[in-house]
Design a protein around this motif. Structure first.
Motif, short mmCIF file in Angstrom:
data_model
loop_
_atom_site.label_atom_id
_atom_site.label_comp_id
_atom_site.label_asym_id
_atom_site.label_seq_id
_atom_site.Cartn_x
_atom_site.Cartn_y
_atom_site.Cartn_z
N UNK A 5 0.81 -1.21 0.00
CA UNK A 5 0.00 0.00 0.00
C UNK A 5 0.85 1.27 0.00
N UNK A 6 1.97 1.25 0.73
CA UNK A 6 2.79 2.46 0.80
C UNK A 6 3.47 2.75 -0.55
N UNK A 7 3.88 1.69 -1.24
CA UNK A 7 4.47 1.88 -2.57
C UNK A 7 3.44 2.43 -3.55
N UNK A 8 2.20 1.94 -3.48
CA UNK A 8 1.15 2.45 -4.36
C UNK A 8 0.90 3.93 -4.10
N UNK A 9 0.87 4.32 -2.83
CA UNK A 9 0.66 5.73 -2.49
C UNK A 9 1.80 6.58 -3.06
N UNK A 10 3.02 6.09 -2.94
CA UNK A 10 4.18 6.84 -3.43
C UNK A 10 4.18 6.92 -4.95
N UNK A 11 3.80 5.83 -5.63
CA UNK A 11 3.77 5.83 -7.09
C UNK A 11 2.90 6.96 -7.62
N UNK A 12 1.72 7.12 -7.03
CA UNK A 12 0.80 8.14 -7.55
C UNK A 12 1.37 9.54 -7.39
N UNK A 13 1.92 9.85 -6.23
CA UNK A 13 2.45 11.21 -6.06
C UNK A 13 3.72 11.42 -6.88
N UNK A 14 4.48 10.35 -7.11
CA UNK A 14 5.68 10.47 -7.94
C UNK A 14 5.31 10.73 -9.40
N UNK A 15 4.26 10.08 -9.89
CA UNK A 15 3.84 10.30 -11.27
C UNK A 15 3.53 11.78 -11.52
N UNK A 16 2.80 12.38 -10.61
CA UNK A 16 2.45 13.79 -10.77
C UNK A 16 3.62 14.71 -10.46
N UNK A 17 4.48 14.29 -9.55
CA UNK A 17 5.67 15.08 -9.24
C UNK A 17 6.60 15.16 -10.44
N UNK A 18 6.75 14.04 -11.15
CA UNK A 18 7.59 14.04 -12.36
C UNK A 18 7.11 15.10 -13.34
#
Length: 424
Positions: free
Chosen positions: A198-211
């Protein structure tokens, strides 16, 4: 799972389309929202947001009896939380809506249920914020109550298509949670589904938009550099992107929306000592409305008294009605604080605005400058002859590289392009 019952908390830009898609795929769906206007409209088969084909899908779902709305949750097999997660004025995550939604569903939870957070949230939200609340149900998390995060990855204007066809990440508090949530979304998702924690999924989403936000910040910084150096940034980016491994995004008056302008702050909040590039990029993009105002000041420096500015478009992206975190709204607020500008706005997608003009001619009447702020398709070919007749000074400031310089100048206008130092 045959025809599960699903309770969706939050009927906004994600919750409502998700509810409609599940309902039109045979699921019984209860859409929940605290806004009675939204609930009443949905129960009549009406929608309160603009999204292509969503009205048709909602009408079909409501007529079938598979979609109803209420202001409070109902018992269900799965609970999907799709509420806002904005940032506060000090750039911290406001998780009050997630907390309220999680607390609201606790009395309705039963053994075997799923709870899925779709709202984009700081990494750790599910485990640190939601799980302690869900434990009040008395159910064992991961054994009797399956919990996870499945972030949306959709583009306004294409939400229905992308919900079905985009790849999806599902993170569970344990493997069985992720698998059960995957089986639920398989009801309508045609894209690949990838499982993780779950923590990796949360990070993936914010990283996609951060990129994307960091990339746009580079473009905006380059625009300001090129303005100073007498270079056209749009040509620079176009030619640089001919390189097979370069893909610089486009500059503009700022970054808006519910994702790019918000999500990077979730990382900064968690690790402020490390997220330096991310924080600087956010500040760069947040500074663009002020930079646009500085350019307007420069363009109209010879105009005495109150300067009249016409703004075309106030949404955060083209061809939609969404004004969340719109940098154009920020620009207008900066101009209001100054007090030496008379503002008019025309945006065919926004129904109400205090400076709203009825059409392109009215918005241009008596104006010293037209600012193309949002590149709606309908602005591609402006009625320049008619606008020129009613303007006081014929200036057009294109912040999106959208208009034809040759066409604008042929009608007697001065054309200024954001990021083009040669036009200063």
């Amino acid at each position: 799972m045959s025809q599960p019952k699903i309770c969706v908390i939050g009927l906004g830009y994600i919750g409502l389309p998700t509810s409609a898609i599940f309902a039109t795929h045979g699921c019984k769906v209860i859409g929940v929202d605290v806004n009675e206007k939204i609930v009443n409209a949905l129960n009549k088969g009406e929608i309160t947001i603009e999204e292509p084909y969503l009205d048709i899908m909602v009408q079909a779902a409501v007529r079938s009896g598979n979609l109803i709305a209420d202001t409070k949750p109902h018992e269900a097999d799965a609970f999907i939380i799709a509420v806002p997660t904005p940032v506060t004025k000090d750039k911290k995550a406001d998780m009050s809506y997630v907390v309220a939604a999680t607390e609201a569903i606790v009395p309705y939870l039963r053994k075997g249920n799923m709870v899925i957070l779709e709202s984009t949230s700081p990494p750790g939200t599910v485990e640190e914020l939601m799980v302690p609340i869900l434990q009040k149900s008395g159910l064992k998390i991961g054994e009797e109550l399956y919990v996870g995060h499945s972030p949306e990855r959709v583009l306004p204007g294409k939400i229905l298509w992308e919900l079905v066809h985009n790849n999806r990440i599902i993170g569970g508090v344990n493997r069985v949670s992720a698998e059960k949530i995957r089986d639920l979304y398989k009801i309508f998702v045609n894209g690949e589904i990838y499982l993780t924690d779950v923590r990796t999924a949360e990070m993936c989403k914010v990283v996609e938009n951060t990129f994307r936000d960091v990339n746009i910040a580079l473009a905006n910084e380059l625009a300001r550099i090129c303005e100073r150096m007498g270079i056209n940034v749009w040509e620079v980016i176009e030619l640089a992107n001919k390189h097979p491994r370069v893909n610089i995004h486009q500059p503009g008056p700022g970054v808006g929306g519910h994702c790019l302008a918000v999500d990077p702050w979730f990382i900064v909040e968690k690790v402020p000592d490390l997220a330096k590039i991310i924080e600087l990029s956010r500040k760069t993009n947040d500074s663009m409305p002020q930079h646009v105002l500085n350019r307007i000041d420069e363009i109209l420096k010879d105009v005495e008294g109150v300067r009249r500015v016409s703004i075309l478009g106030i949404t955060y992206k083209p061809n939609i009605d969404d004004v969340r975190e719109s940098p154009v709204i920020e620009l207008i607020e900066l101009m209001e604080k100054r007090g030496d500008y008379e503002i008019r706005v025309y945006d065919p997608y926004v129904k109400a605005h205090k400076y709203k003009a009825k059409d392109l001619i009215e918005v241009a009447e008596g104006s010293d400058l037209v600012v193309l702020a949002v590149h709606h398709d309908c602005f591609k070919h402006l009625p320049l002859d008619d606008m020129a007749k009613v303007m006081r000074n014929r200036n057009i400031f294109d912040t999106r590289n959208f208009l034809s310089k040759e066409e604008v100048e042929s009608k007697g206008f001065r054309y200024i392009l954001l990021g083009n130092g040669a036009s200063r």
